[in-house]
Write an enzyme that holds these catalytic residues in place. Sequence first.
Site, PDB file in Angstrom:
ATOM      1  N   SER A 116       0.815  -1.217   0.000  1.00 14.73           N
ATOM      2  CA  SER A 116       0.000   0.000   0.000  1.00 14.73           C
ATOM      3  C   SER A 116       0.852   1.273   0.000  1.00 14.73           C
ATOM      4  O   SER A 116       0.500   2.257  -0.660  1.00 14.73           O
ATOM      5  CB  SER A 116      -0.972  -0.006   1.174  1.00 14.73           C
TER       6      SER A 116
ATOM      7  N   ALA B 116       7.740  -1.683   4.055  1.00 17.40           N
ATOM      8  CA  ALA B 116       8.271  -2.757   4.909  1.00 17.40           C
ATOM      9  C   ALA B 116       7.210  -3.121   5.936  1.00 17.40           C
ATOM     10  O   ALA B 116       6.330  -2.311   6.252  1.00 17.40           O
ATOM     11  CB  ALA B 116       9.541  -2.303   5.607  1.00 17.40           C
TER      12      ALA B 116
ATOM     13  N   GLU C   6      10.929  -8.276  -4.848  1.00 17.09           N
ATOM     14  CA  GLU C   6      11.325  -7.077  -4.084  1.00 17.09           C
ATOM     15  C   GLU C   6      12.799  -7.148  -3.719  1.00 17.09           C
ATOM     16  O   GLU C   6      13.517  -6.148  -3.781  1.00 17.09           O
ATOM     17  CB  GLU C   6      10.479  -6.961  -2.813  1.00 17.09           C
TER      18      GLU C   6
ATOM     19  N   LYS D  45       5.607   0.667  11.936  1.00 18.96           N
ATOM     20  CA  LYS D  45       6.466  -0.424  11.466  1.00 18.96           C
ATOM     21  C   LYS D  45       7.777  -0.541  12.256  1.00 18.96           C
ATOM     22  O   LYS D  45       8.530  -1.495  12.056  1.00 18.96           O
ATOM     23  CB  LYS D  45       6.801  -0.217   9.974  1.00 18.96           C
TER      24      LYS D  45
HETATM   25  C1  5RP Z   1       4.939  -6.613   0.005  1.00 21.87           C
HETATM   26  C2  5RP Z   1       5.761  -5.885   1.001  1.00 21.87           C
HETATM   27  C3  5RP Z   1       5.258  -4.555   1.441  1.00 21.87           C
HETATM   28  O1  5RP Z   1       6.192  -3.579   1.126  1.00 21.87           O
HETATM   29  C4  5RP Z   1       5.037  -4.634   2.922  1.00 21.87           C
HETATM   30  O2  5RP Z   1       4.118  -5.681   3.180  1.00 21.87           O
HETATM   31  C5  5RP Z   1       4.483  -3.312   3.485  1.00 21.87           C
HETATM   32  O3  5RP Z   1       3.215  -3.106   2.948  1.00 21.87           O
HETATM   33  P1  5RP Z   1       2.353  -1.810   3.264  1.00 21.87           P
HETATM   34  O4  5RP Z   1       3.028  -0.651   2.655  1.00 21.87           O
HETATM   35  O5  5RP Z   1       1.023  -2.135   2.624  1.00 21.87           O
HETATM   36  O6  5RP Z   1       2.222  -1.695   4.760  1.00 21.87           O
HETATM   37  O7  5RP Z   1       6.799  -6.319   1.433  1.00 21.87           O
HETATM   38  O8  5RP Z   1       5.441  -7.906  -0.230  1.00 21.87           O
END
Ligand code: 5RP
Length: 231
Positions: A35, A91, A111, A129
């Site tokens: 996202s 992340a 990624e 995070k």
């Molecule tokens: C996808 C990822 C995303 O970067 C991670 O899950 C973070 O997601 P978000 O920005 O939705 O919190 O590693 O595989």
Amino acid sequence: MAIDANEQTRLKQKAAERALELVEPGMTVGLGSGSTATLWIKLLGEKVRDQGLKIRAIASSEDSEKLGRSYGIPFTTFEETRVIDLAVDGADEVAPGLALIKGGGGKLLREKIVASAAKKFVVVADESKIVEKLGKFPLPVEVIPMAEPLVNDALRDLGFTPKVRANKDGSQHITDEGNLILDCSGLLIDDPDTMAAELDSIVGVVEHGLFLEMADIALIAAAGGIVERTE
Ligand code: 5RP
């Protein structure tokens, strides 16, 4: 730290806006997934579409490439270029030393490929995070389907409780590369380097979501503004 969903989206947007400032004309840019990365791709796409910004991109997922193409972002491949100037991605957890857990969206393999080819890898995230120790967020491990029972046992031996990722309809989640994901919970990771080496040594593991010594900067959006972390 728990944050209200609207506030979290606002913070993600702020981090994405800051990351956009790092893009320069002529760059080859790595597009992350999830996202926060999506917000960044949209901002980047608007700059390409509306202001004629000249860049080319390599995406870490089919979803991100589709989104980028919808704005007219031109794409390239590692056949054409070996180096990405700037990669931006989200992340799931950010720990001291910019040790990351990624792969919550299941895109960890591409990624990691994109991040590994980047001269500068920038993480965009909201403050929820930030952790002291990785592992509260289940660590995603991408696995060759045939080897799943063997890898499952090996991960249990390391102290994890692995669970095959499922889609909303209950079917197994299949990655862009046709593999399974084991989400590994139940273990806080004291020594990420040693754990990464253990995971790398399991036959059948394609890639895991520990991203160590890869990120150059984390742009962490908090209520008080953006904090730029380099360690
Ligand atoms: C996808 C990822 C995303 O970067 C991670 O899950 C973070 O997601 P978000 O920005 O939705 O919190 O590693 O595989």
